[in-house]
Design a protein around this motif. Structure first.
Motif, short mmCIF file in Angstrom:
data_model
loop_
_atom_site.label_atom_id
_atom_site.label_comp_id
_atom_site.label_asym_id
_atom_site.label_seq_id
_atom_site.Cartn_x
_atom_site.Cartn_y
_atom_site.Cartn_z
N THR A 154 33.73 40.87 40.54
CA THR A 154 33.92 39.87 41.58
C THR A 154 32.90 38.75 41.53
OG1 THR A 154 34.90 41.52 43.00
CG2 THR A 154 34.12 39.52 44.04
N TYR A 155 31.65 39.12 41.71
CA TYR A 155 30.66 38.05 41.77
C TYR A 155 30.65 37.25 40.49
CZ TYR A 155 28.56 40.08 45.98
OH TYR A 155 28.33 40.54 47.23
N GLY A 189 39.22 33.64 48.90
CA GLY A 189 38.22 32.59 48.86
C GLY A 189 38.10 31.82 47.56
N GLY A 190 38.63 32.35 46.47
CA GLY A 190 38.43 31.62 45.23
C GLY A 190 39.05 32.39 44.09
N PHE A 191 38.98 31.79 42.92
CA PHE A 191 39.55 32.44 41.74
C PHE A 191 38.87 33.80 41.53
CE2 PHE A 191 42.03 32.31 38.06
CZ PHE A 191 41.29 32.70 36.96
N LEU A 192 39.67 34.83 41.37
CA LEU A 192 39.19 36.18 41.12
C LEU A 192 38.47 36.81 42.32
CD1 LEU A 192 37.90 35.96 37.45
CD2 LEU A 192 39.92 37.12 38.27
N ASP A 193 38.73 36.31 43.47
CA ASP A 193 38.21 36.98 44.66
C ASP A 193 38.98 38.27 44.86
OD1 ASP A 193 37.17 37.70 47.08
OD2 ASP A 193 37.50 35.75 48.02
N ASN A 194 38.26 39.32 45.21
CA ASN A 194 38.96 40.60 45.27
C ASN A 194 39.53 40.91 46.65
OD1 ASN A 194 36.50 41.06 46.57
ND2 ASN A 194 36.61 43.24 46.12
N LYS A 195 39.31 39.99 47.59
CA LYS A 195 39.73 40.34 48.95
C LYS A 195 41.19 39.99 49.23
CE LYS A 195 36.02 38.36 51.00
NZ LYS A 195 34.99 38.37 49.95
N GLU A 230 30.37 43.25 51.39
CA GLU A 230 31.19 42.07 51.05
C GLU A 230 32.31 42.42 50.09
OE1 GLU A 230 28.69 39.01 49.56
OE2 GLU A 230 28.19 38.23 51.53
N VAL A 231 32.00 43.29 49.15
CA VAL A 231 32.99 43.57 48.12
C VAL A 231 33.64 44.93 48.33
CG1 VAL A 231 33.32 43.85 45.63
CG2 VAL A 231 31.80 42.10 46.51
N LEU A 260 42.74 32.82 44.33
CA LEU A 260 42.57 31.41 44.68
C LEU A 260 43.44 31.05 45.87
CD1 LEU A 260 41.24 28.82 43.67
CD2 LEU A 260 43.21 28.46 42.22
N ILE A 284 44.62 34.14 40.18
CA ILE A 284 45.21 33.00 40.89
C ILE A 284 45.54 33.37 42.33
CG2 ILE A 284 47.14 31.41 40.93
CD1 ILE A 284 47.15 31.41 37.97
#
Lengths: 129, 233, 1040
Positions: B58-59, B182-188, B45-46, B178, B175
């Motif tokens: 990430t998590y 997928g969301g704040f601080l998502d690494n993808k 996932e990461v 975001l 940001i």
């Protein structure tokens, strides 16, 4: 009472952690020199960090880094080979927080010493009842 | 005397409390709960080989943001707390001359230390270590410099710039997570790349670099303030 | 809708950037911080609005791109939106207030402040327990830093004590958290709630550690020395933030933890809260440093809020209403008071008299204090009411007593402080400037209190019945307070006439009597106010406030409206009384007795509501649950207002020191509110019911003894107004005695006395007050011979003392006659004898009153006094006309009274035959008596005039006695120490035993306070010991 067969590495380090915390508390409550009190806090912090890490111990497993010593293809389930990574993440944060607080406390100690030329905790009771 | 008894009682009770906790500890034989999930899915996932990094950045990245903030707050407070008056700035710190061993060793070691620190945070997703560790190592180098030469002038401008830019960069990456993922601080926000390579795990190397620089800058700042506060006497 | 994560992102983005942006100057960075805070407030407000009014459902915010429990998540629900809105709003206002201090310290300080507010938001929103830990650490570090905004060693040592204390607490917290992770495998709070953590092996210990840390963060008593220090040592603007914002966040944290801790903790939480509330307020009594005292008050209020949290399951659906009502009042009022203390910069309580230089600040201070205590129209009033009702309903009366006791302690020191501000010496002329950016936040929070009070009342269906119109009128008068007296007085009088006109058709006869006394009496007293030239700032709003309360009591259909009116009346009368020159201590004791009485009434209403579904006033007619206690509490509460024996010590000072036109208001009019209350209570107890016969028997004795002591004490007074005040006590004793008889005639007599007392006491206080205005002294021995100068005053006093003493033909005789009949028919001979004996004693002081002042020789310094002011003469003579009508044609009033009383006591009334009234033992005809006495008087008077036409007029000093010629009037004055012989005989009855008793009680409480607060020795390590000792104690208590 405590069966040494079941007395694992986890137990030992956990015990160490608790002992350090108690020592730290003892220092905080009894020492009179402000720098010694701050040191006691450091000891207690070390104790907690050891405690956190030892809670993550899984018997016989290794570090949660997927490289040569574990199966290294991405996507493969490594849950049989590693210790719990979560406490390690928590302890990282805890160490940093401890550092920040200690730095602040030392700055306070410096200023207190400049103000009253002493580091004895009993001399700083300006505000009371 | 009464005080000592009370303290003894307190410590004994805490010892009892800890003993209760100790007694409920059984060494584990396998992973459960969220740890199991991380172990099973973290890599795909990461994309980071260092599972702890994937959790930290990430998590549980929000916690890390908080952590960075604490350091930032502590450094800021020390900045205004230990601020010197104008005329003190120009004083010199009197001290014994530092030994030649220290000065020479410092000249040799400091660049190596800096390099090592940078290495640690750049490779945070592959080997043990990461932003905080790397930043702390860099700060150790600065500490060595100060010990070697108590009157050294550290360029606070650079420190402030590095600190600010890395901080803002970190928030901006968050940001982007975001908006683009997928969301704040998502690494993808960028592709996950090849597992185990330097440019993998998405935004994690970027984030850790920012963190490493920021932490290094902040701790150096704190050390600098400590150094300068000696001029007060 | 902006996602809530932007609260964090904005603050951090701006915060980090400021590091380099500060080259643009501190004003730029300061403005950036304000902009960030306003954006954060906007986000909270947007969510609050949507969640409350648009029925949006709560939203979870995920981070890291993963769902919980694998990633951290935040929740923005309705409560979170309210809490974050509160935090951000006060953060913004605080930043405005602290603008200069923060700027001075630099952009670093500005950034730390911004981050503090952000961290508090996360504390509220986060659903992850470790995240909670991280952000509470941020909060602690930030606070430790911002304490340093205030320069000096004190703040440094306070900051150090703070940081070491919070480090210990967070250590305990962390141990709990990691073990929680160990036993459950997750760090998510919602998971903890779902799996019910306390049922796991080891779960109780883990929960204990986490819970005790959350509690310790709230600074419970007595482990809170470190907390008090930061209130005292910080810059005032920052103390406001700690008191308002961080407590909101910390309470929310406690709430979250209670969600998974298990219901067994509720009781302990409530207990911890209660001990904190009472203990902290007790210690507040001995404080003389403003900020430290406000710190104790803050911690006390937090204790109350913790108690409410402990009871949240019991309070059910009212819990949020109660909690937020009290929290909002505390939050705005405390911020306001801290901010004011920063503006005024008076660190000692007594130095607050300088606030009077800008009177508008006094209004603000009063607003905040009344909001804290729980007066209407503030939110805390409605919240406290609902809290008491619900707690009593569920059988937790002991807790109610604890809450009211703590509130009383708080009232003591807050009102004492307010007294210093209003009446203390303002000799210190330390000037202070009101800075624009500091006063705006204060105004905003003050106005918010009023506005929110109104809206919160509308929220709950029971509380929305309150009539706010009289209050609106008061606000109007307040707004035009800068106008001269002429205009305001006229508007006030017209307003009251108009109000009376609209309201009187709706009132039944019982209430109509009192409404006439209150409003018409009020109008007459206000006429006297035309005497004042100038503006008389602050008089009209508070006088109208009192009348608004009085009429509210009469219009009330529910117990809530009654209590609402009661508190408004108390507030207004407090301000009226404190206007007197030497009234500071009297006003304080008046307020405290009134509050204690009000709390008794509140508790009684609570008891009455048990088993009932409404709050209609009729519930006191049929109290199911411990009725004897309820009625006793009601009676005690009302007796504090009628100043019956034991509860009377506030009256003489309060009435005597009040201004000349205020004394009639409080003595003749206000006391009747208590009478009305007693009437309602007795009606509620039921006429035929003999189950309360002991209670009314005791009441009867109380009345009789009050009459005796009151009248006797009046005899020995040298101060004319004090004499009248004690006389009021005595007369009210008669009234209580009459009602206690619970027969038709007894009630008729009591009502007659009530109406009469209103009339003749008004006349007496108005006249004597007017005389005092002319001769500039209260003492009767300094007056004398004024009949020559003030004949109208003399006649007025003569008529009223004839009426008071009960001599025919005037109306007092009617009352006496009725009382005779009632006593004999009831069989209460002994009490009756005491009552009549007091009546005879009344002759003594009445004679002294008129003879000392008007007869005898005129003093030198009064040779040129004029007649009393025309503005006083008008109402006085209107009342005299009323008295005469009553005397001449008593059946006009007595017959309708009799009809009204018959609904409660159908038998035993007067039988009327034309103008003749008969009872089973006698008869009386008022008009005939008047005619007969009139003829007798006319005959005697004309004979005297005939005989003395040849009398020789003797000048004042043309007398000789004991061979000496007097040269100054004082030596011929008969009044000084006139009743020395009586003093020897009966003086022991009026020794200040009761005053001594109350003084002793006060001193004991203060001494306990002084003793207990010594635990705060100032030593940081000792405070740490307290903290861990607290953990140990709770551990033993909880696990056993």
């Amino acid at each position: 009472m405590i069966n040494t067969e079941y007395f694992t590495l986890g137990h030992i380090s956990l015990l160490l952690g608790f002992i350090l915390i108690i020592v730290g508390f003892w220092g905080i409550l009894t020492q009179k020199n402000i720098v010694k009190i701050i040191l006691a806090f450091s000891i207690a912090d070390a104790g907690i960090n050891i405690l956190i890490v030892s809670l993550g111990y899984v018997i016989g497993k290794t570090a949660p880094i997927i490289d040569g010593s574990v199966v290294q293809k991405a996507g493969i389930d490594v849950s049989d080979s590693i210790v719990d990574p979560v406490p390690q993440a928590l302890v990282l944060t805890s160490i940093v927080i401890g550092f920040g607080v200690t730095a602040l406390m030392l700055a306070y100690a410096m200023k207190l010493f400049t103000a009253k030329k002493t580091l004895h905790i009993n001399k700083f009771n300006d505000l009371k009842w | 005397m009464l005080k000592n008894i009370i303290i003894a009682v307190i410590l004994i009770v805490f010892a009892v409390l800890f003993f209760d906790l100790f007694m409920l500890y059984e060494a584990r034989t396998g992973l459960t709960g969220i740890a199991q999930y991380y172990a099973q899915n973290g890599a795909k996932e990461v994309g980071a080989a260092n599972l702890v990094t994937s959790i930290v950045v990430t998590y549980r990245g929000f916690d890390t943001l908080g952590e960075v903030t604490i350091l930032f707050v502590a450094a800021s407070i020390i900045s205004f707390f230990l601020k010197l008056k104008e005329n003190d700035e120009s004083k010199n710190i009197s001290s014994k001359d530092t030994t030649e061993i220290l000065v020479t060793a410092s000249n040799v070691l400091v660049p190596v230390i800096f390099l090592f620190g940078i290495y640690v945070f750049i490779n945070g997703h592959l080997t043990p270590g990461g932003g905080f560790q790397g930043g702390a190592i860099i700060a150790t180098g600065v500490a060595l410099m100060i010990l070697a030469n108590p009157n050294i002038k550290i360029n606070t401008q650079i420190i402030h710039w590095v600190e600010s830019i890395s901080g803002v960069g970190y928030v901006v990456v968050g940001i982007f997570g975001l908006i683009l993922a997928g969301g704040f601080l998502d690494n993808k926000i960028t592709g996950l790349g090849e597992f185990g390579a330097l440019f993998s795990a998405g935004a994690i190397p970027i984030i850790y670099s920012f963190i490493g620089l920021k932490v290094g800058a902040e701790i150096s700042n704190i050390l600098n303030k400590y150094q300068k506060s000696q001029k007060n006497d | 809708m902006v996602t809530p994560i932007f609260i964090v992102a904005t603050a951090l983005g701006v915060g980090f950037a400021i590091g380099v942006l500060n080259k643009f100057g501190r004003n730029f960075t300061g403005a950036l911080v304000l902009a960030a805070l306003s954006f954060m407030t906007f986000i909270s407000f947007q969510w609050f609005y949507a969640l409350t009014f648009n029925n949006l459902s709560e939203a979870y915010v995920f981070t890291g791109g993963f769902k919980p429990p694998f990633a951290i998540n935040l929740l923005m629900g309705q409560y979170e939106s309210i809490a974050t809105l509160m935090i951000n709003l006060i953060g913004f206002l605080g930043a405005v207030y602290l603008y200069k201090s923060l700027k001075e310290r630099g952009s670093d300080a500005q950034v730390v402040y911004l981050i503090l507010i952000m961290a508090l938001n996360v504390l509220v929103m986060t659903r992850d327990i470790f995240n909670l830990f991280v952000f509470s650490e941020i909060t602690s570090v930030a606070i430790a830093g911002l304490i340093l905004l205030e320069k000096g060693t004190r703040s440094i040592s306070a900051g150090f004590k703070y940081i070491i204390a919070t480090s210990v607490i967070s250590t305990i917290f962390l141990i709990g958290i990691v073990f929680a992770y160990f036993i459950t495998g997750t760090l998510n709070i919602d998971d903890f709630i779902g799996i019910s953590l306390s049922t796991y092996k080891g779960g109780t210990i883990v929960v204990f550690l986490i819970m005790i840390s959350a509690v310790l963060e709230l600074k419970p008593f007595p482990a809170n020395g470190w907390g008090i220090d930061i209130y005292e040592a910080s810059e005032a603007g920052f103390s406001a933030i700690i008191s308002a914002a961080t407590t909101t966040a910390s309470l929310f944290v406690l709430y979250k933890i209670m969600a998974f801790a298990g219901a067994e903790w509720n009781y302990y939480i409530a207990l911890i809260g209660m001990i904190t509330f009472i203990g902290s307020n007790l210690l507040g009594l001995k404080q003389d440093n403003t900020r430290r005292m406000l710190g104790y008050s803050s911690i006390g209020q937090v204790g109350l809020l913790i108690t409410i949290l402990g009871f949240k399951d019991i309070l059910g659906e009212n819990a949020p209403f109660i909690f937020f009502g009290i929290l909002i009042s505390h939050y705005f009022a405390k911020a306001g008071l801290f901010w004011l203390s920063g503006i005024i910069n008076a660190s000692n309580l007594k130095a607050w008299s300088i606030i009077r230089k800008k009177p508008i600040l006094l209004f603000l201070m009063g607003t905040f204090i009344f909001a804290l205590i729980g007066f209407p129209p503030f939110p805390s009033f409605f919240a406290k009411w609902t809290l008491v009702m619900d707690l009593v309903k569920t059988g937790n009366i002991v807790w109610v007593i604890g809450i009211l006791l703590g509130s009383l302690f708080e009232a003591i020191y807050l009102f004492r402080w307010f007294g210093y501000a209003i009446k203390g010496d303002a000799e210190k002329t330390e000037e202070y400037k009101i800075e624009f950016h500091k006063i705006i936040p204060v105004w905003i929070v003050a106005l918010s209190l009023y506005v929110l009070g109104y809206f919160i009342a509308q929220y709950n269906e029971f509380t929305s019945v309150i009539n706010f119109i009289p209050l609106a009128f008061v606000a109007l008068i307040f707004a035009i307070d800068f106008m001269p007296v002429l205009i305001k007085n006229t508007i006030a009088i017209i307003g009251m006439i108009f109000y009376f006109y609209t309201i009187y058709p709706q009132l039944d006869n019982l209430r109509l009597i009192f409404e006439v006394i209150f409003l018409i009496g009020g109008i007459l007293a206000l006429i006297a106010g035309y005497l004042h030239k100038g503006k008389r700032i602050g008089f009209y709003p508070v006088a109208l406030l009192m009348y608004a309360g009085l009429t509210g009591i009469l219009e009330a259909k529910t117990t809530l409206e009654f209590f609402y009116g009661w508190e408004l009346m108390t507030a207004g009368s407090y301000f009226l009384i404190i206007r007197g020159k030497r009234s500071m201590t009297h006003a304080l004791s008046y307020m405290l007795f009134s509050l204690a009485g009000a709390y008794a009434i509140l508790t009684a209403f609570g008891i009455a509501s048990v088993g009932q579904s409404t709050w209609s006033l009729s519930i006191i007619n049929n109290i199911q649950y411990i009725p004897l206690w309820a009625y006793s509490l009601l009676i005690i509460g009302f007796l504090t207002k009628t100043a019956s024996i034991g509860l009377h010590i506030w009256l003489p000072g309060a009435h005597a020191e009040a201004e000349s036109d205020v004394s009639p208001m409080v003595s003749a009019i206000l006391l009747k509110a208590g009478v009305f209350g007693i009437v309602l209570t007795l009606i509620g107890m039921g006429a035929e019911n003999n189950q309360y016969s002991e209670l009314v028997y005791v009441l009867g004795w109380l009345g009789a003894i009050t009459a005796l002591i009151g009248n006797l004490a009046a005899v020995f007074q040298e101060d004319a107004k004090r004499l009248l005040a004690y006389s009021s006590i005595g007369q009210l004793g008669y009234i209580v005695f009459g009602f206690a008889m619970m027969t038709h005639l007894g009630w008729l007599a009591a009502f007659t006395y009530t109406i009469n007392h209103f009339m003749y006491k008004s006349i007496l206080f108005l006249t004597i007050g007017a005389v005092v205005l002319r001769v500039k002294t209260h003492n009767m021995y300094e007056m004398g011979g004024l009949i020559k100068k003030m004949p109208f005053a003399f006649i007025a006093v003569l008529i009223s003392i004839i009426a008071l003493s009960g001599v025919p033909p005037l109306s007092g005789f009617a009352g006496k006659w009725l009382l005779y009949n009632a006593v004999i028919l009831k069989g209460w001979y002994l009490q009756g004898a005491i009552a009549f004996f007091s009546g005879i004693i009344a002759f003594l002081y009445l004679f002294k009153l008129i003879s000392s002042i008007f007869l005898g020789q005129l003093k030198d310094n009064h040779r040129n006094v004029k007649e009393i002011s025309i503005w006083f003469i008008i109402p006085i003579y209107i009342l005299i006309v009323g008295l005469m009508i009553f005397a001449a044609k008593p059946e006009l009033i007595l017959q309708p009274l009799g009809t009204m009383i018959s609904q409660y006591f159908p038998e035993g009334g007067l039988n009327w035959n034309g103008g003749m009234a008969t009872t089973s033992i006698g008869y009386w005809h008022g008009t005939h008596i008047m005619i007969i006495v009139g003829i007798m008087f006319a005959i005697l008077f004309s004979w005297l005039a005939f005989l003395s036409r040849k009398a020789q007029k003797v000048k004042q000093f043309n007398i000789v006695y004991s061979g000496e010629r007097p040269f100054t009037p004082e030596t011929t004055h008969v009044s000084y120490n006139i009743f020395a012989g009586y003093n020897k005989a009966l003086g022991f009855l009026v020794l200040p035993w009761i005053t001594d008793f109350w003084t002793l009680t006060t001193n004991i409480v203060h001494d306990i306070s002084g003793f207990v607060r010594r635990i705060y020795s100032g030593n940081g390590q000792t405070y740490l010991t307290h903290i861990v000792l607290y953990v140990v104690v709770i551990y033993f208590v909880f696990f056993n």
